[in-house]
Design a protein around this motif. Sequence first.
Motif, mmCIF file in Angstrom:
data_model
loop_
_atom_site.group_PDB
_atom_site.id
_atom_site.type_symbol
_atom_site.label_atom_id
_atom_site.label_comp_id
_atom_site.label_asym_id
_atom_site.label_seq_id
_atom_site.Cartn_x
_atom_site.Cartn_y
_atom_site.Cartn_z
ATOM 1 N N GLU A 374 -18.292 28.006 45.980
ATOM 2 C CA GLU A 374 -18.759 29.391 46.027
ATOM 3 C C GLU A 374 -18.137 30.222 44.907
ATOM 4 O O GLU A 374 -16.940 30.196 44.694
ATOM 5 C CB GLU A 374 -18.405 30.033 47.375
ATOM 6 N N GLY A 375 -18.984 30.965 44.210
ATOM 7 C CA GLY A 375 -18.509 31.835 43.141
ATOM 8 C C GLY A 375 -18.555 31.218 41.759
ATOM 9 O O GLY A 375 -18.323 31.908 40.767
ATOM 10 N N PHE A 376 -18.874 29.924 41.677
ATOM 11 C CA PHE A 376 -18.978 29.264 40.378
ATOM 12 C C PHE A 376 -20.356 29.522 39.763
ATOM 13 O O PHE A 376 -21.350 29.726 40.462
ATOM 14 C CB PHE A 376 -18.782 27.755 40.513
ATOM 15 N N TYR A 377 -20.400 29.481 38.432
ATOM 16 C CA TYR A 377 -21.632 29.483 37.659
ATOM 17 C C TYR A 377 -21.657 28.206 36.826
ATOM 18 O O TYR A 377 -20.621 27.608 36.546
ATOM 19 C CB TYR A 377 -21.704 30.677 36.708
ATOM 20 N N GLY A 378 -22.845 27.827 36.377
ATOM 21 C CA GLY A 378 -22.979 26.650 35.530
ATOM 22 C C GLY A 378 -23.997 25.695 36.108
ATOM 23 O O GLY A 378 -24.971 26.088 36.732
ATOM 24 N N TRP A 379 -23.764 24.394 35.890
ATOM 25 C CA TRP A 379 -24.680 23.401 36.425
ATOM 26 C C TRP A 379 -23.961 22.068 36.508
ATOM 27 O O TRP A 379 -22.722 22.010 36.423
ATOM 28 C CB TRP A 379 -25.953 23.339 35.577
ATOM 29 N N MET A 380 -24.719 20.988 36.687
ATOM 30 C CA MET A 380 -24.150 19.672 36.931
ATOM 31 C C MET A 380 -25.007 18.615 36.261
ATOM 32 O O MET A 380 -26.150 18.874 35.875
ATOM 33 C CB MET A 380 -24.072 19.422 38.432
ATOM 34 N N GLY A 381 -24.439 17.414 36.134
ATOM 35 C CA GLY A 381 -25.149 16.350 35.445
ATOM 36 C C GLY A 381 -25.469 15.174 36.349
ATOM 37 O O GLY A 381 -24.739 14.882 37.306
ATOM 38 N N GLU A 412 -21.673 16.187 45.033
ATOM 39 C CA GLU A 412 -20.648 16.561 46.005
ATOM 40 C C GLU A 412 -19.347 15.774 45.803
ATOM 41 O O GLU A 412 -18.290 16.217 46.243
ATOM 42 C CB GLU A 412 -21.195 16.361 47.421
ATOM 43 N N ARG A 413 -19.437 14.651 45.155
ATOM 44 C CA ARG A 413 -18.220 13.894 44.826
ATOM 45 C C ARG A 413 -17.292 14.720 43.942
ATOM 46 O O ARG A 413 -16.089 14.801 44.173
ATOM 47 C CB ARG A 413 -18.660 12.593 44.154
ATOM 48 N N GLY A 414 -17.843 15.377 42.927
ATOM 49 C CA GLY A 414 -17.031 16.241 42.082
ATOM 50 C C GLY A 414 -16.708 17.567 42.735
ATOM 51 O O GLY A 414 -15.699 18.204 42.414
ATOM 52 N N LYS A 415 -17.561 17.997 43.672
ATOM 53 C CA LYS A 415 -17.327 19.253 44.376
ATOM 54 C C LYS A 415 -16.025 19.209 45.168
ATOM 55 O O LYS A 415 -15.394 20.250 45.400
ATOM 56 C CB LYS A 415 -18.512 19.553 45.309
ATOM 57 N N CYS A 416 -15.603 18.004 45.601
ATOM 58 C CA CYS A 416 -14.328 17.875 46.313
ATOM 59 C C CYS A 416 -13.178 18.458 45.494
ATOM 60 O O CYS A 416 -12.269 19.097 46.039
ATOM 61 C CB CYS A 416 -14.027 16.402 46.609
ATOM 62 N N TYR A 417 -13.228 18.254 44.176
ATOM 63 C CA TYR A 417 -12.165 18.764 43.306
ATOM 64 C C TYR A 417 -12.280 20.279 43.124
ATOM 65 O O TYR A 417 -11.264 20.980 43.058
ATOM 66 C CB TYR A 417 -12.213 18.064 41.944
ATOM 67 N N GLN A 418 -13.500 20.790 43.032
ATOM 68 C CA GLN A 418 -13.669 22.238 42.957
ATOM 69 C C GLN A 418 -13.096 22.914 44.196
ATOM 70 O O GLN A 418 -12.411 23.939 44.094
ATOM 71 C CB GLN A 418 -15.152 22.587 42.825
ATOM 72 N N ASP A 419 -13.391 22.337 45.336
ATOM 73 C CA ASP A 419 -12.910 22.885 46.604
ATOM 74 C C ASP A 419 -11.388 22.922 46.631
ATOM 75 O O ASP A 419 -10.775 23.922 47.034
ATOM 76 C CB ASP A 419 -13.454 22.032 47.751
ATOM 77 N N GLU A 420 -10.765 21.850 46.165
ATOM 78 C CA GLU A 420 -9.297 21.790 46.176
ATOM 79 C C GLU A 420 -8.698 22.757 45.158
ATOM 80 O O GLU A 420 -7.668 23.395 45.423
ATOM 81 C CB GLU A 420 -8.817 20.365 45.897
ATOM 82 N N VAL A 421 -9.326 22.890 44.007
ATOM 83 C CA VAL A 421 -8.856 23.853 43.007
ATOM 84 C C VAL A 421 -8.913 25.268 43.573
ATOM 85 O O VAL A 421 -7.974 26.070 43.385
ATOM 86 C CB VAL A 421 -9.677 23.738 41.710
#
Length: 432
Positions: A374-381, A412-421
């Motif tokens: 939540e609150g991020f901008y951008g995209w994914m590959g 969502e695999r990479g989202k785990c790291y966003q959540d922890e950050v």
Amino acid sequence: MSKDANIAVIHGETTPGFESVRDLFTINMNRWEEEHAQLCVYHRGQKVVDLWGSKGAPSNFQPDSLVNVFSSGKSLEAIALAALIDKGLLEYEKPIASYWPEFSAQGKDSITVADLMRHEAGLANFDFSIVADDLLPARIKANVVGKHIENHPQHFRDRDKTKREYHALTRGWIANELFRRVDPDGRTIGEFVQQAISEPLNIEVAIGVSEEQFQRRVPITPMHPLKHLLATFKPKLLGRKVLHNAAQLLSRLFMLVRTLFRGSSKKWPPPIDGMTGIRLFNDKTLAMGETPSANTSASARGLAKVAAAMAAGGTLDGHTILTPSAWASLHASPVYSVMGGFLPCAFTQGGVAYFGPCNTQSSWLEHAFNRGREGFYGWMGLGGSLFQWHPEHEIGFAFVPTSLHMLDLMNERGKCYQDEVLRCVKRLKLSA
């Protein structure tokens, strides 16, 4: 380094307060189907996470190794067009044809720049296949690709329900033609990224690699969908190698399959001549050409530094990528819609997604897409990479794997790291 192919060796460092990100990265590199991966995070302009890892030995994978990040590069093409906004050369609400008159053919005269960047131009697929050689800058400037786009009609899968359909490759090809026509120096987006972003920030982020860069480009390894699906049936406690269990994955795939069956019966040729699978993007000619939406070669270090500049309003270390007004314009007017008939998402007029908060009325798809970022901008590959920024918390984030989990549809695999950050940043604020 260990010779055990099942053990990941992790390198790099984290600053105090972000140690849990390294712990999670180490766990996941060993738990999941991974080959090589990089994770880099900036907070308030400072690099706080710089990790990379590989399984097996020997490994030449480095923190600055280049990897194709596929659609994560879409945010770079969005930044490139915003740079033209900065100079008063482009306006999102104006028709593309006002800058490229020939584009108006076949009834395309009213398509605006914002329509294209929001994936609402009705050009998600082309009725021709592009030859890889024609994506080299010299061929692009000779209008080899542009002339085909000029004469192409719009097509909507179901315009009554939504205009938004993912322009997976085509958005970048069209944006590149628009950019080079408006840029005072006639540059392509790849040339702009090299001169205006990579060189000033002392990073390597390339849309179209050089010969030397190609030698350091690490091939991507797609995980076969059947292997991925079968892996979901293994319990997590017994060493499941993918994030989702069978029920979670099948529920996600059901929405996609249902949409495909409901969609148009029109058959499209492969977007690139000779393309039979995603491994084609390891090809040298394609890597050296410019497909801004799908062949950015970068490291997590490079992308995270660009994201740090975007998180700070467009400037980092004394270099301005976008002025405050252009930055604000890029992020303005996020419009919520359903893309492709199944994915609810919000895209700004400049073409970056905004990941918003969820509530009790939000669907499980919205939770899967947004919750934790939540609150991020951008995209994914495709298959895993992430290139995003969080202005409120001043976070620049990049995750770059070489193993592509093709069925992880929302990364969502990479989202785990966003959540922890995000947890780390919030803990630091509370302790300050």
